[in-house]
Design an enzyme around this catalytic site. Structure first.
Site, PDB file in Angstrom:
ATOM      1  CD  GLU A 116      29.894  41.106  34.156  1.00 27.62           C
ATOM      2  OE1 GLU A 116      30.224  42.305  34.184  1.00 27.62           O
ATOM      3  OE2 GLU A 116      30.604  40.209  34.634  1.00 27.62           O
TER       4      GLU A 116
ATOM      5  CG  HIS B 167      31.250  36.564  44.865  1.00 30.31           C
ATOM      6  ND1 HIS B 167      31.711  37.788  45.254  1.00 30.31           N
ATOM      7  CD2 HIS B 167      31.830  36.312  43.670  1.00 30.31           C
ATOM      8  CE1 HIS B 167      32.560  38.252  44.352  1.00 30.31           C
ATOM      9  NE2 HIS B 167      32.643  37.394  43.371  1.00 30.31           N
TER      10      HIS B 167
HETATM   11  C1  LIG Z   1      31.145  42.439  37.575  1.00 32.50           C
HETATM   12  C2  LIG Z   1      31.950  41.208  37.792  1.00 32.50           C
HETATM   13  N1  LIG Z   1      32.107  40.318  36.778  1.00 32.50           N
HETATM   14  C3  LIG Z   1      32.850  39.205  36.926  1.00 32.50           C
HETATM   15  C4  LIG Z   1      33.457  38.912  38.131  1.00 32.50           C
HETATM   16  C5  LIG Z   1      34.298  37.642  38.300  1.00 32.50           C
HETATM   17  N2  LIG Z   1      35.725  38.022  38.458  1.00 32.50           N
HETATM   18  C6  LIG Z   1      36.278  38.181  39.670  1.00 32.50           C
HETATM   19  S1  LIG Z   1      37.855  38.707  39.561  1.00 32.50           S
HETATM   20  C7  LIG Z   1      37.832  38.703  37.886  1.00 32.50           C
HETATM   21  C8  LIG Z   1      39.065  39.110  37.125  1.00 32.50           C
HETATM   22  C9  LIG Z   1      39.480  40.511  37.479  1.00 32.50           C
HETATM   23  O1  LIG Z   1      40.727  40.792  36.912  1.00 32.50           O
HETATM   24  P1  LIG Z   1      41.490  42.163  37.213  1.00 32.50           P
HETATM   25  O2  LIG Z   1      40.490  43.279  37.271  1.00 32.50           O
HETATM   26  O3  LIG Z   1      42.589  42.302  36.241  1.00 32.50           O
HETATM   27  O4  LIG Z   1      42.042  42.005  38.695  1.00 32.50           O
HETATM   28  P2  LIG Z   1      43.103  40.915  39.171  1.00 32.50           P
HETATM   29  O5  LIG Z   1      42.305  39.708  39.571  1.00 32.50           O
HETATM   30  O6  LIG Z   1      44.038  40.652  38.033  1.00 32.50           O
HETATM   31  O7  LIG Z   1      43.800  41.527  40.351  1.00 32.50           O
HETATM   32  C10 LIG Z   1      36.587  38.296  37.406  1.00 32.50           C
HETATM   33  C11 LIG Z   1      36.218  38.165  35.996  1.00 32.50           C
HETATM   34  C12 LIG Z   1      33.242  39.839  39.191  1.00 32.50           C
HETATM   35  N3  LIG Z   1      33.761  39.615  40.405  1.00 32.50           N
HETATM   36  N4  LIG Z   1      32.511  40.964  38.988  1.00 32.50           N
END
Ligand SMILES: Cc1ncc(C[n+]2csc(CCOP(=O)(O)OP(=O)(O)O)c2C)c(N)n1
Ligand SMILES: Cc1ncc(C[n+]2csc(CCOP(=O)(O)OP(=O)(O)O)c2C)c(N)n1
Ligand SMILES: [Mg+2]
Ligand SMILES: [Mg+2]
Lengths: 334, 326, 326, 334
Positions: free
Chosen positions: C60, C129
């Site tokens: 972000e 959240h």
């Molecule tokens: C700073 C931030 N931006 C966006 C989100 C929304 N979000 C939650 S999980 C996620 C994907 C994360 O993917 P990854 O780091 O690969 O972990 P995985 O879910 O695959 O275990 C997103 C975009 C968040 N929680 N925090």
């Protein structure tokens, strides 16, 4: 399916020493995690609780193998996809499920929920909801260990998506600069929500980032709990004995959607099926068979786990909720 | 009573507490070998060594997070932000982690950590370096916000902040560092959440904190020569707020002016004005007034800058307006 | 008039504006191939292609900065934050860059950029959240803050925001996305800074925005059955604030309740209450009241969560207290 | 003095083609920047203006050589130590000095001051006060160039201290992922305020960070304006022709303190003196001599610059200030 290049980065894989009891133990843990999450998915479908629910199904060998290398005093910190890590660190299934149910008997008294499991007694420092936000905290707990000279190691788990965050850079950079006893484990399941690796990272080999910080790196597939244990073990030793951090990338795959609301349309059925052939639990079972663990014993584990989960669900169902009147005491410590 | 500079009072507070408890360490940019960008940590490296006085790279998000993690496992970090302007890159750590971990963990983890550094505008530092951030942090439940106005308060409040088991936003006055003031002999602390009447008066209450207290006192001096008796009240801690003390004063004077260096919209003054307006609904002879910083980014030009922060003339004028003398 | 969902209204606003002006592009996490985490951008990638609908990594701070840079040189970015909870890692970009570049450059650069996404709590998303961030952003001069309550406002306000030459914080209601509502046929916009009386009444004014408008209207319905006529006023834009409209209503009713989902301390309600308290000093029959979210991080448990945000019962009770009926 | 390893990273240094006129021009620019800042230091000492004043003295060859590779349409963005970059991008000395004096005739009408010089007409996108905060903005302007296909290049300057910031990581990562036409130039003057490199970075070779992003890198000493121009030129071509970013580390040194208030006690006299032997202006003068530029011509430049600065100071002194009544129009665009 992108099988990872076998370019083995140091440390080389050692001749594996595994005893039966351990195999059985790891298998039991992985199975319990799998069944626990299946039970959670069912309860969620039945609207027993709301919020997000991020299942770890398909990645079990990573949390179990990695945390198997730790002593009880060591710290573990993870993301919102942390049910398995909490369990592997010793949190009772009852407390995990009760937390999802939002009950006072949950590990976080029902205040944290699925994304925020915490267990101070077992040094499980929590599940965090802000991608990458917990990585500097891991540097902090490792900093404390070095400050005290208590010989503890911090294991920090995060997803491939976290690597793009400034918090990843700052946390790893400080750990490298100050030579902190921490192991950074990127669970690279190839997707951050619906985004495939190549759309989030210009270099999809996450371990390469270690070069910019001058720390050790490792990179391997994560379906084999023994490999995970041995390779992470090398890094844990490095942290404990040399107080040096390591960045490990473990390739894995989540069989379910990002969360319960994700239809997962960004992946083909074929891709998912291919990966399911490398189910860590199926793999674990094959290891048991190779080790001549009698079928009866394996079935017994299944039964035992089933019962454990059922009791935990019942426990969660029957548990009370925290009274609103008590809520304020959790905002500030008196 | 010894007379020391505000800067020195803060230095004493840290030194005394670090002497007392070796779980306490100071971490931040230039706090060690440079003796502090504003010399607040002068001599601490020499006295406590590199283990407990730690220079960091320019990575506020990172080392604020380090402070949070270290506090979770039982240390008591003091994290210096070179100025609070730079805290914004660590906003997520402060708001989503520091303020919430205790609650999310069902009370299993407490965070005895102090985040401190200078706030507010100085002289021609322009928009990115001239901000009052207290309104942002005070909005967040889980954080406490402390803003000392003089050396005595600075030392007593910082010692309490260091001993407190909650994450504390401790904002010092960048232009107050050189101010001299008397402090009690030896060991003392000032409890968080307790304000102080800095000057007694019966005609009107001026509420201000940090450097605005100095301004309010100067304005009160001047108004006294015209026979107007101003009561100056300093909450000292913004959160928790000593509402009782503020309300008692306004109930007595019937009039209230809040002087705030920061921006008006959702400022701390808005919260205080609301609470007083409610608690003193039948006691107010005039609506609560606010004199605040201009609602715009701080300009560099020094004449324009001066007009963007409260000053004595405008404070005096506001008081007279409230007393219907103009 | 066609009936569409709030989500669809936002989608139409973006599609129509992107059709009209190819300097506009949409960037954010999952906005393209995933059609949006909340499906607000559904179909836009198919329609406008990868050049104008851009998926980002989870960075972000990075892509908010990209939006700022692109706007400085003449593009008109729409930056989607998956939710405003995640905007905190970009706080420095929003506060120190977006809000200040125009002023620091002496007006040489303008930033026509919209930062949009859902805000507020949903269902059991827990502390990290479930936040209302409008009070933080509204504090910052240089930013405008817009919070539509229904499909008509969502579309009209987003179109105006996209056409505005200033950085805009556009906060949608995460739980409003599915709400259906009538919108005018064809092209229309709703000016920023202009509120709307959502329901006429003479006994008391309830001020609320975003999903609180829905709550206020429901409470008004219920109170109507008891013969209490509530006027519901929605500022729609928090900054600039349509103070005139709010004050006119309160001068008419003599009583005011502000319903805010977010935290109370320095909340938007504090600012509004202060302004009304001052402008209506002689017209108020009772002090302005605020019904806000609980002053604590949001708990996960759904019963506790429900008690931490305003609801109909407590709104009705607050109104009766203000009318001295209880 | 840490002379940089001559490990020449690609692009290799080309046989240099330099014509006299260019040498004279670069020398003139460097000298004007030097004299301008000396005049500013004097005015600051006389309290003509306040705030911070970060002098670039000692680093002039970097800004001049790097920006010499650009077209007027290209973008430049920098830190609070940006007087030289603004000048090299074409901003008149009058506007720079008047800005420091806080006058309406300053480039930013006296609202920005020393740290916030901006010049929209010349595509100088500003000086920024938050370390690292402008790096994502540079990715944004490069993004716009790619979006429009306007062939413009963005040059982003920052110090060694910025590398620890999350904004550096996120800005560079996005530029690498999206292949944006931007050149990231780290002016490594070995210190961030009073902190030497080894206390802020675990890998003091900043260019190594490029490996983690898979982008081209370069690294060299910055006292020779021609070398800077040629090596940066390679990266600018890469950005313009291939739309690929480059991370360049240029080793340099500031002869003065971090800002006027910095006594600089963290550096030995000897170290500073050693570096002064590599004064880019002295080096530039030697180039002129080698190229047989007549002494008279060199002296003429000195005189011309002197006069230019004096006029600019007078201009600043005589200029009016912005009226408070007009201030609000700069917060929002109507
Ligand atoms: C700073 C931030 N931006 C966006 C989100 C929304 N979000 C939650 S999980 C996620 C994907 C994360 O993917 P990854 O780091 O690969 O972990 P995985 O879910 O695959 O275990 C997103 C975009 C968040 N929680 N925090
Ligand atoms: C985020 C942030 N933290 C701290 C500061 C205070 N500060 C200003 S300049 C500086 C040192 C920067 O050093 P470097 O990046 O090497 O650039 P140089 O001054 O050497 O040109 C610091 C710490 C700041 N401006 N921004
Ligand atoms: Mg992933
Ligand atoms: Mg430097």
């Amino acid at each position: 399916m992108s099988r990872i290049e076998r370019e083995v980065v140091e440390p080389r894989e050692k001749a594996r020493s595994v005893d039966k009891a351990q195999l059985v133990h790891y298998y039991h843990q992985m199975l319990a995690i799998r069944r626990m999450e299946e039970a959670l998915a069912k309860a969620y479908a039945l609207r027993k609780f709301g919020g997000f629910l991020h299942l770890y199904i398909g990645q079990e060998a990573v949390a179990v193998g990695a945390i198997a290398t730790l002593k009880p005093d060591d710290y573990v910190i993870a993301t919102y996809r942390e049910h398995a890590h909490a369990y592997a660190k010793g949190m009772p299934v009852k407390q995990i499920i009760a937390e999802m149910y939002g009950k006072e008997t949950g590990c976080s008294k029902g205040l944290g929920g699925s994304m925020h499991l915490f267990d101070a007694a077992r040094n499980f420092l929590g599940g965090y909801g802000i991608v990458g936000g917990h990585i500097p905290i891991a540097a902090g707990t490792a900093y404390a260990s070095k400050y005290r000279g208590d010989g503890r190691v911090t294991l920090c788990f995060f997803g491939d998506g976290s690597v793009a965050q400034g918090a990843f850079h700052e946390g790893v950079a400080l750990a490298a600069l100050w030579r902190l006893p921490v192991v950074f484990i990127c669970e690279n399941n190839l997707y951050s929500m619906g985004t495939p690796l190549y759309r989030s990272l210009s270099v999809t080999d996450v371990s390469q980032k270690a070069l910019g910080y001058g720390i050790a790196r490792d990179r391997f597939d994560g379906e084999d709990v023994i490999r995970v244990r041995d390779r992470v073990g090398e890094a844990v030793r490095r942290a404990r004995n040399e107080s040096m951090p390591t960045l490990i990338e473990i390739r894995t795959y989540r069989f379910r959607g990002h969360s319960m609301s994700d239809a997962g349309l960004y992946r083909t059925k074929e891709e998912v099926e291919e990966w399911k052939k490398r189910d860590p639990i199926g793999y674990g079972r094959s290891l048991l068979e190779k080790a001549n663990v009698p079928e009866a014993e394996i079935v017994a584990i299944e039964t035992q786990v089933k019962q454990e989960i059922e009791e935990a669900v019942q426990f969660a169902e029957d548990s009370p909720e925290l009274a609103f009147e008590r809520l304020s005491e959790f905002t500030y410590k008196e | 009573m010894p007379t020391v500079a505000y800067r020195e009072a803060l230095n004493q507070a840290m030194a005394e507490e670090m002497e007392r408890d070796d779980r306490i360490f100071l971490m931040g940019e230039e706090v060690g070998h440079y003796d502090g960008a504003y010399k607040v940590s002068k001599g601490l490296l020499a006295r406590f060594g590199e283990k407990r006085v730690v220079d960091t790279p320019i990575a506020e998000g990172g080392f604020v997070g380090v402070g949070i993690g270290a506090a979770m496992v039982g240390l008591r970090p003091i994290i210096e932000l070179m100025t609070w302007n730079f805290s914004l890159v660590a906003a997520d750590q402060l708001i989503n982690n520091a303020a919430k971990i205790r609650q999310m963990s069902g009370g299993q983890f407490t965070l005895p950590v102090v985040f401190r550094g200078p706030g507010g505008s100085a002289h021609q530092l322009a928009a990115q370096h001239s901000q009052s951030t207290e309104a942002l942090w005070a909005h967040i439940p889980g954080l406490k916000v402390v803003m000392p106005a003089n050396p005595k308060d600075a030392k007593g409040l910082l010692k309490s902040a260091i001993r407190d088991d909650n994450p504390i936003v401790f904002i010092e006055g960048e232009v107050l560092y050189g101010d001299q003031g008397e402090i009690p002999e030896g060991e003392y602390t000032i409890p968080l959440g307790v304000g102080e009447v800095k000057r007694q008066g019966k005609d009107i209450t001026i509420i201000g904190w940090s450097k605005m207290v100095k301004l309010a006192l100067a304005a009160a001096e001047q108004l006294a020569t015209e026979g107007i008796e101003v009561e100056v009240v300093d909450p000292r801690t913004i959160r928790p707020l000593d509402e009782e003390l503020l309300v008692a004063s306004v109930k007595k004077t019937g009039r209230c002016l809040i002087v705030e260096e920061g921006w008006p919209f959702n400022g701390v003054g808005a919260e205080i004005a609301y609470r007083i307006g409610k608690a003193c609904f039948d006691d107010l002879d005039a609506p609560v007034e606010r004199l605040t910083g201009a609602d715009m980014p701080m300009p560099y030009n020094h004449h324009l800058e001066a007009q963007c922060v409260p000053d004595i003339a405008r404070t005096v004028a506001a008081v007279k307006r409230l007393l219907y003398l103009e």
